[in-house]
Design an enzyme around this catalytic site. Structure first.
Site, PDB file in Angstrom:
ATOM      1  N   VAL A  26      -9.395   8.638  -2.640  1.00 24.14           N
ATOM      2  CA  VAL A  26      -9.636   8.466  -1.205  1.00 24.14           C
ATOM      3  C   VAL A  26      -9.161   9.707  -0.458  1.00 24.14           C
ATOM      4  CG1 VAL A  26      -9.272   6.965   0.786  1.00 24.14           C
ATOM      5  CG2 VAL A  26      -9.267   6.000  -1.535  1.00 24.14           C
ATOM      6  N   ASN A  54       0.799  -1.219   0.000  1.00 27.43           N
ATOM      7  CA  ASN A  54       0.000   0.000   0.000  1.00 27.43           C
ATOM      8  C   ASN A  54       0.840   1.281   0.000  1.00 27.43           C
ATOM      9  OD1 ASN A  54      -2.398   1.832   0.857  1.00 27.43           O
ATOM     10  ND2 ASN A  54      -0.945   2.033   2.552  1.00 27.43           N
ATOM     11  N   TYR A  57       4.475   9.055 -11.108  1.00 29.19           N
ATOM     12  CA  TYR A  57       3.480   8.321 -10.314  1.00 29.19           C
ATOM     13  C   TYR A  57       2.726   7.322 -11.199  1.00 29.19           C
ATOM     14  CZ  TYR A  57      -0.472   7.570  -7.121  1.00 29.19           C
ATOM     15  OH  TYR A  57      -1.424   7.008  -6.301  1.00 29.19           O
ATOM     16  N   LYS A 102       2.671   3.113 -10.953  1.00 31.31           N
ATOM     17  CA  LYS A 102       1.460   2.307 -10.780  1.00 31.31           C
ATOM     18  C   LYS A 102       1.257   1.367 -11.973  1.00 31.31           C
ATOM     19  CE  LYS A 102       0.361   3.927  -6.782  1.00 31.31           C
ATOM     20  NZ  LYS A 102       0.493   3.060  -5.588  1.00 31.31           N
ATOM     21  N   THR A 156      -7.285  11.184   1.889  1.00 30.85           N
ATOM     22  CA  THR A 156      -6.129  10.918   2.740  1.00 30.85           C
ATOM     23  C   THR A 156      -5.206  12.130   2.754  1.00 30.85           C
ATOM     24  OG1 THR A 156      -4.835  10.036   0.898  1.00 30.85           O
ATOM     25  CG2 THR A 156      -6.227   8.473   2.113  1.00 30.85           C
TER      26      THR A 156
END
Length: 261
Positions: A178, A80, A146, A150, A180
């Site tokens: 999300v 994660n 990024y 991924k 965060t």
């Protein structure tokens, strides 16, 4: 069945929610992150900067993972931990941020995955999960690093799946957008270097971000599903939509004496 979980980046955000979810089910959790959480039953922690490849390699030789895994029937590895910077178009990215992103977002999960499969007992079931992103499946200005990271995780599970490991199931899951600390960092970027910044500002303003807890619950459901691993590139939003459609269809199906009419 005795289930054990490793999740990286468990001190905040989605990783923290995943650790809490599994601890609440009674599963033992090994969390790996730079900053630990307060001690709690079932939680074992390793304080480690996953972006430091040399230190990660050294820690992997300590046998801590083997000791944690040894009495598990099913072992779940959730890669994660990740970092977003550099959020800037190519040519305006800091070299130090590129190097750190590759180490944390790609090298660390591949090293952990390799180690777990190397030391698993033949009888143990391993479920290996990469937390991916739509950024790895679509091109966004300012996210070449990024997104590439991924995309690398997505392709890693494709290759591992093709190797046909015994008692190993893999999946790369995009959790959606999300709410965060990572999202807060994204919104704090310089708009001149990060052209898609307004998209994230609008999602936040319209309250269209999912909570870490809700995303973690769905991811855990996906991992527990009997069909886990059949589709190895997944998205929380797509999976949830298909599940709801299936449940609605079941409710609308007429039954009589246990058989379809």
């Amino acid at each position: 069945m005795r289930q054990k979980i490793i999740t990286t980046g468990h001190s905040s955000g989605l990783g923290k929610a995943l650790a809490a979810h599994y601890l609440n089910t009674g599963a033992a959790v090994l969390g790996i992150t730079r900053r630990g959480l307060p001690a709690q039953n079932g939680l074992q922690q390793a304080a480690l900067d996953l972006a430091d490849t040399e230190k990660l390699n050294t820690w992997l030789q300590t046998g801590e993972i083997e000791g944690f895994m040894q009495d598990a029937d099913e072992f779940v590895l959730i890669n994660n931990a990740g970092t977003v910077p550099p959020s800037a178009i190519c040519g305006r990215q800091r070299p130090s941020e590129i190097a750190a992103a590759v180490s944390l977002n790609i090298t660390a999960p591949l090293l952990l995955s390799n180690h777990v499969l190397a030391v698993k007992a033949e009888s143990q079931t391993v479920k290996m999960v990469h937390i991916s992103s739509g950024a790895g499946r679509n091109a966004y200005q300012g996210w070449s690093i990024y997104g590439a990271a991924k995309a690398a995780l997505d392709h890693h599970v494709r290759c591992v799946e093709a190797e046909n490991h015994y008692n190993v199931k893999v999946c790369s899951i995009a959790p959606g957008v999300v709410d965060t600390d990572m999202q807060a960092q994204i919104r704090a970027q310089d708009g001149d270097d990060f052209p898609i910044l307004p998209r994230f500002q609008q999602l936040h303003a319209k309250q269209e971000l999912s909570s870490p807890e809700s995303a973690a619950k769905i991811i855990a459901e996906m991992i527990a599903d009997v069909d886990f691993g059949d589709e190895i590139i997944q998205d929380v939003r797509t999976w949830q939509s298909l599940k709801q459609t299936f449940q609605t269809a079941l409710l609308q199906t007429p039954y009589k004496t246990g058989r379809l009419k």
